[in-house]
Design a protein around this motif. Sequence first.
Motif, short mmCIF file in Angstrom:
data_model
loop_
_atom_site.label_atom_id
_atom_site.label_comp_id
_atom_site.label_asym_id
_atom_site.label_seq_id
_atom_site.Cartn_x
_atom_site.Cartn_y
_atom_site.Cartn_z
N ILE A 70 -4.55 10.39 11.60
CA ILE A 70 -3.48 9.84 12.45
C ILE A 70 -4.08 8.93 13.51
N SER A 71 -5.18 9.35 14.12
CA SER A 71 -5.78 8.59 15.22
C SER A 71 -6.33 7.24 14.76
N THR A 72 -6.81 7.18 13.53
CA THR A 72 -7.40 5.94 13.02
C THR A 72 -6.42 5.11 12.21
N GLY A 73 -5.19 5.60 12.04
CA GLY A 73 -4.20 4.86 11.26
C GLY A 73 -4.34 5.02 9.77
N GLU A 74 -5.12 5.99 9.31
CA GLU A 74 -5.33 6.19 7.88
C GLU A 74 -4.29 7.13 7.28
N ILE A 75 -3.49 7.79 8.12
CA ILE A 75 -2.40 8.64 7.68
C ILE A 75 -1.13 8.15 8.36
N GLU A 98 0.85 -1.18 0.00
CA GLU A 98 0.00 0.00 0.00
C GLU A 98 0.89 1.23 0.00
N PRO A 99 0.47 2.32 -0.64
CA PRO A 99 1.29 3.53 -0.63
C PRO A 99 1.39 4.14 0.76
N VAL A 100 2.49 4.81 1.01
CA VAL A 100 2.64 5.57 2.25
C VAL A 100 1.75 6.80 2.15
#
Length: 340
Positions: free
Chosen positions: A89-94, A44-46
């Motif tokens: 950030i909180s959900t791990g999507e970034i 998956e892309p960063v």
Amino acid sequence: MKKSFIVLLICIMGFSMFACSTDKVAPGDEGEGEQVNEVEDSKEPVRVASLKGPTSMGLVKLINDEEEKENSSYEFNIVTMADEIVTGISTGEIDIAALPANLASVLYNKTGGQIKVAAVNTLGVLYIVENGETVTDFEDLKEKTIITTGKGQAPELVLNYLLTQNGLVPNKDVTIEFKSESTEVATILSSEENVVAVLPEPFITSAKMNNDRIRTVFDMTEEWSKLQDEDGSSLVTGVLVVRDEFLKDNKEQFDEFLTQYEKSIAFTNNNIDEAAALIDKYGIIKEGVAKTAIPKCNISYVDGSKLVQSLGGYLDILHEANPQSIGGKLPDEEFYYAKE
């Protein structure tokens, strides 16, 4: 619980890969009775996010270079609201984000240390400006009204610090009037004579294009530096952070990202015309404004021990003024990341 946590972060803020692989088996040549297993790694892309404005300006060369690659490892998203980064950030999507310095501290405290700060990307962008000629030093601000944004947050705290250190008592010697948006402050500044305001770039550049009577009275970054000793802090606007979980599995890739990021920031500062065109291309600000504003946005790359010195001292001063502005307490040493 998570929803409540995100809402709490947004309130405090007042402003703000997972690597996986799949095995694909190619059909064999049935005529020869053989089957060839072909393994294709797929990642998956960063996911990189940044706020629209100065904190994104140093990224544009890197974004453009990655876009030109056939298979980029990165997915960039420039957002208009800091709460989008908080949520991601909180959900791990970034995975990686450029965001306000005090918000990085808030996130670190509220997530139990699940992010690290790797670099300062923007020093101070705040200036005291006037539509008129009545202010030449801090003493001239006595009995005046200063309009600004960010009540209880960095703009107010920085202003109060500079006023106090120059012998003025905020809300006694100087009246501070708050507006909700920088655009509102800029409109008042442009339309009313002798108005004094605190504004960030590039709003000042835009306002000056509409009214040539507007002038910069104090560069708040310079005034901050005058008050520090040789090893003192800097006025910091933005930083780059990384999710700790992502970093643990992708340290080498992140270090390479930092190397390219530093080069991208240098490109923005050293190639203003080309950088301004890219800044316009990615919808940050118009090219004409960017050409004038870039040198005043203090786009920087600061890491290592200098990062700890510059950012740590800045957060310390904000903490003394309003602990909640940085999440209630100063981050510990685990907050800071240094590439090897």
